[in-house]
Motif scaffolding. Structure first.
Motif, PDB file in Angstrom:
ATOM      1  N   ILE A  52       0.731  -1.130   0.075  1.00 43.72           N
ATOM      2  CA  ILE A  52       0.004   0.095   0.092  1.00 43.72           C
ATOM      3  C   ILE A  52       1.107   1.145  -0.046  1.00 43.72           C
ATOM      4  CG2 ILE A  52      -1.689   1.407   1.349  1.00 43.72           C
ATOM      5  CD1 ILE A  52      -2.910  -1.315   2.320  1.00 43.72           C
ATOM      6  N   ARG A  53       0.722   2.040  -0.843  1.00 43.87           N
ATOM      7  CA  ARG A  53       1.497   3.353  -0.933  1.00 43.87           C
ATOM      8  C   ARG A  53       1.303   4.046   0.404  1.00 43.87           C
ATOM      9  NH1 ARG A  53      -0.293   7.600  -4.995  1.00 43.87           N
ATOM     10  NH2 ARG A  53      -2.422   7.026  -3.727  1.00 43.87           N
ATOM     11  N   GLU A  54       2.283   4.758   0.994  1.00 39.06           N
ATOM     12  CA  GLU A  54       2.472   5.459   2.325  1.00 39.06           C
ATOM     13  C   GLU A  54       1.481   6.308   2.171  1.00 39.06           C
ATOM     14  OE1 GLU A  54       5.604   7.536   4.896  1.00 39.06           O
ATOM     15  OE2 GLU A  54       6.099   6.206   3.331  1.00 39.06           O
ATOM     16  N   ALA A  55       0.880   7.118   1.177  1.00 36.61           N
ATOM     17  CA  ALA A  55       0.014   8.137   1.264  1.00 36.61           C
ATOM     18  C   ALA A  55      -1.393   7.714   1.327  1.00 36.61           C
ATOM     19  CB  ALA A  55      -0.154   9.052  -0.230  1.00 36.61           C
ATOM     20  N   ASP A  56      -1.502   6.214   1.148  1.00 45.11           N
ATOM     21  CA  ASP A  56      -2.823   5.355   1.414  1.00 45.11           C
ATOM     22  C   ASP A  56      -2.950   4.993   2.657  1.00 45.11           C
ATOM     23  OD1 ASP A  56      -3.994   6.468  -1.152  1.00 45.11           O
ATOM     24  OD2 ASP A  56      -3.195   4.793  -2.233  1.00 45.11           O
ATOM     25  N   ARG A  57      -1.905   4.773   3.601  1.00 45.01           N
ATOM     26  CA  ARG A  57      -1.821   3.931   4.497  1.00 45.01           C
ATOM     27  C   ARG A  57      -2.508   4.624   5.688  1.00 45.01           C
ATOM     28  NH1 ARG A  57       4.661   2.199   4.669  1.00 45.01           N
ATOM     29  NH2 ARG A  57       4.534   1.017   2.815  1.00 45.01           N
ATOM     30  N   SER A  58      -3.206   3.781   6.403  1.00 46.68           N
ATOM     31  CA  SER A  58      -4.051   4.337   7.619  1.00 46.68           C
ATOM     32  C   SER A  58      -3.662   3.598   8.819  1.00 46.68           C
ATOM     33  CB  SER A  58      -5.583   4.628   7.362  1.00 46.68           C
ATOM     34  OG  SER A  58      -6.072   3.351   6.546  1.00 46.68           O
ATOM     35  N   PRO A  59      -4.480   3.541   9.825  1.00 44.64           N
ATOM     36  CA  PRO A  59      -3.945   3.066  11.094  1.00 44.64           C
ATOM     37  C   PRO A  59      -4.059   1.215  11.025  1.00 44.64           C
ATOM     38  CG  PRO A  59      -5.246   4.700  11.649  1.00 44.64           C
ATOM     39  CD  PRO A  59      -5.293   4.721  10.052  1.00 44.64           C
ATOM     40  N   VAL A  60      -2.736   0.833  11.410  1.00 45.87           N
ATOM     41  CA  VAL A  60      -2.771  -0.649  11.434  1.00 45.87           C
ATOM     42  C   VAL A  60      -1.984  -1.059  12.805  1.00 45.87           C
ATOM     43  CG1 VAL A  60      -1.769  -2.812  10.487  1.00 45.87           C
ATOM     44  CG2 VAL A  60      -2.386  -0.775   9.109  1.00 45.87           C
ATOM     45  N   LEU A  61      -2.725  -1.584  13.875  1.00 45.17           N
ATOM     46  CA  LEU A  61      -2.185  -2.173  15.021  1.00 45.17           C
ATOM     47  C   LEU A  61      -1.511  -3.638  14.632  1.00 45.17           C
ATOM     48  CD1 LEU A  61      -1.604  -1.647  18.159  1.00 45.17           C
ATOM     49  CD2 LEU A  61      -4.050  -2.571  18.223  1.00 45.17           C
ATOM     50  N   ALA A  62      -0.248  -3.672  15.457  1.00 44.15           N
ATOM     51  CA  ALA A  62       0.275  -5.142  15.398  1.00 44.15           C
ATOM     52  C   ALA A  62       0.630  -5.617  16.625  1.00 44.15           C
ATOM     53  CB  ALA A  62       1.564  -5.021  14.596  1.00 44.15           C
ATOM     54  N   ASP A  63       0.477  -7.232  16.917  1.00 45.09           N
ATOM     55  CA  ASP A  63       0.796  -7.645  18.058  1.00 45.09           C
ATOM     56  C   ASP A  63       1.787  -9.043  17.395  1.00 45.09           C
ATOM     57  OD1 ASP A  63       1.090  -9.490  20.148  1.00 45.09           O
ATOM     58  OD2 ASP A  63      -0.825  -8.981  21.141  1.00 45.09           O
ATOM     59  N   PRO A  64       3.124  -8.715  17.588  1.00 47.33           N
ATOM     60  CA  PRO A  64       3.858 -10.009  17.169  1.00 47.33           C
ATOM     61  C   PRO A  64       3.669 -11.006  17.957  1.00 47.33           C
ATOM     62  CG  PRO A  64       5.181  -7.608  17.129  1.00 47.33           C
ATOM     63  CD  PRO A  64       3.856  -7.553  17.963  1.00 47.33           C
ATOM     64  N   GLU A  65       3.551 -11.092  19.299  1.00 48.49           N
ATOM     65  CA  GLU A  65       3.552 -12.337  19.915  1.00 48.49           C
ATOM     66  C   GLU A  65       2.304 -13.228  19.490  1.00 48.49           C
ATOM     67  OE1 GLU A  65       2.745 -13.489  24.579  1.00 48.49           O
ATOM     68  OE2 GLU A  65       4.030 -11.869  24.547  1.00 48.49           O
ATOM     69  N   SER A  66       1.218 -12.486  19.003  1.00 48.01           N
ATOM     70  CA  SER A  66       0.170 -13.374  18.632  1.00 48.01           C
ATOM     71  C   SER A  66      -0.017 -13.308  17.347  1.00 48.01           C
ATOM     72  CB  SER A  66      -1.323 -12.902  19.261  1.00 48.01           C
ATOM     73  OG  SER A  66      -1.560 -11.447  18.625  1.00 48.01           O
ATOM     74  N   ASP A  67       0.872 -12.895  16.345  1.00 41.98           N
ATOM     75  CA  ASP A  67       1.050 -12.944  14.883  1.00 41.98           C
ATOM     76  C   ASP A  67      -0.547 -12.250  14.651  1.00 41.98           C
ATOM     77  OD1 ASP A  67       1.810 -13.318  12.398  1.00 41.98           O
ATOM     78  OD2 ASP A  67       0.907 -15.335  12.335  1.00 41.98           O
ATOM     79  N   THR A  68      -0.832 -11.037  14.930  1.00 41.65           N
ATOM     80  CA  THR A  68      -2.014 -10.574  14.519  1.00 41.65           C
ATOM     81  C   THR A  68      -1.741  -9.115  14.246  1.00 41.65           C
ATOM     82  OG1 THR A  68      -3.200 -11.907  16.168  1.00 41.65           O
ATOM     83  CG2 THR A  68      -4.115 -10.099  15.127  1.00 41.65           C
ATOM     84  N   ALA A  69      -2.446  -8.467  13.195  1.00 42.80           N
ATOM     85  CA  ALA A  69      -2.782  -7.210  12.883  1.00 42.80           C
ATOM     86  C   ALA A  69      -3.985  -7.019  12.724  1.00 42.80           C
ATOM     87  CB  ALA A  69      -1.637  -6.998  11.524  1.00 42.80           C
ATOM     88  N   TRP A  70      -4.498  -5.579  13.057  1.00 40.35           N
ATOM     89  CA  TRP A  70      -5.678  -5.036  12.958  1.00 40.35           C
ATOM     90  C   TRP A  70      -5.687  -3.733  12.138  1.00 40.35           C
ATOM     91  CZ3 TRP A  70      -3.495  -6.663  17.516  1.00 40.35           C
ATOM     92  CH2 TRP A  70      -4.017  -7.886  18.295  1.00 40.35           C
ATOM     93  N   TRP A  71      -6.656  -3.835  11.313  1.00 38.51           N
ATOM     94  CA  TRP A  71      -6.626  -2.564  10.286  1.00 38.51           C
ATOM     95  C   TRP A  71      -7.936  -1.813  10.518  1.00 38.51           C
ATOM     96  CZ3 TRP A  71      -2.996  -2.526   6.075  1.00 38.51           C
ATOM     97  CH2 TRP A  71      -2.070  -3.386   5.984  1.00 38.51           C
ATOM     98  N   LEU A  72      -7.966  -0.627  10.722  1.00 40.86           N
ATOM     99  CA  LEU A  72      -9.120   0.279  10.904  1.00 40.86           C
ATOM    100  C   LEU A  72      -9.614   0.699   9.628  1.00 40.86           C
ATOM    101  CD1 LEU A  72      -7.886   2.475  13.931  1.00 40.86           C
ATOM    102  CD2 LEU A  72      -8.749   0.206  13.966  1.00 40.86           C
TER     103      LEU A  72
END
Length: 160
Positions: free
Chosen positions: A68-88
């Motif tokens: 995703i182009r940097e200009a199009d990026r928006s909030p993404v939360l990460a939890d490496p321990e659970s191998d999970t990412a959450w996109w708003l």
């Protein structure tokens, strides 16, 4: 004479504060969100007020974010321990992401446990920080980032 009091640190603090303020207002209880962060705890913010949460495995989310182009990026939360990412994502994104591989959109009311934008808490951190603008991930862009052909499942694949 210093023309930039506080310098880079002040700029980052302002960016973080704008993101924190926006995240707090996405909660029905912004004071409780701020209190959790003051105590260096994750703040539970229910989806459905300002956004929904699209969950992915971090192992698939990192390459998708890079597409995703940097200009199009928006909030993404990460939890490496659970191998999970959450996109708003926008409140109407569920249907647009229904066929996206490796993406599960949670129903309104699902609690996302969030750190503030400027630091990690319990291993969670923002891969792409909220900036206070309220910008969310375009579900079409997100689906396309998850693979060739827009990330859609092949007809022979079973739903995840």
């Amino acid at each position: 004479m210093n023309k930039n009091p506080g310098g880079v640190a002040a700029t980052f603090a302002g960016t973080y504060e704008a993101g924190d303020a926006w995240l707090a207002t996405c909660s029905a209880h912004p004071v409780l969100v701020r209190a959790a962060w003051e105590d260096e705890l994750l703040a539970p913010i229910a989806s459905g007020i300002g956004w929904l949460v699209a969950e992915t495995q971090l192992v698939f989310g990192m390459p998708a974010l890079a597409r995703i182009r940097e200009a199009d990026r928006s909030p993404v939360l990460a939890d490496p321990e659970s191998d999970t990412a959450w996109w708003l994502v926008p409140l109407d994104a569920a249907e647009d992401l229904d066929d996206a591989r490796h993406v599960k959109v949670h129903a309104p009311g699902w609690l996302l446990r969030c750190p503030p934008t400027g630091w990690q808490v319990d291993g969670r951190f923002w891969l792409a920080r909220p900036d206070g603008s309220g910008r969310l991930t375009d579900p079409t862009v997100l689906a396309a980032a998850f693979g060739p052909g827009g990330g859609a499942r092949l007809s022979s694949e079973a739903p995840a």
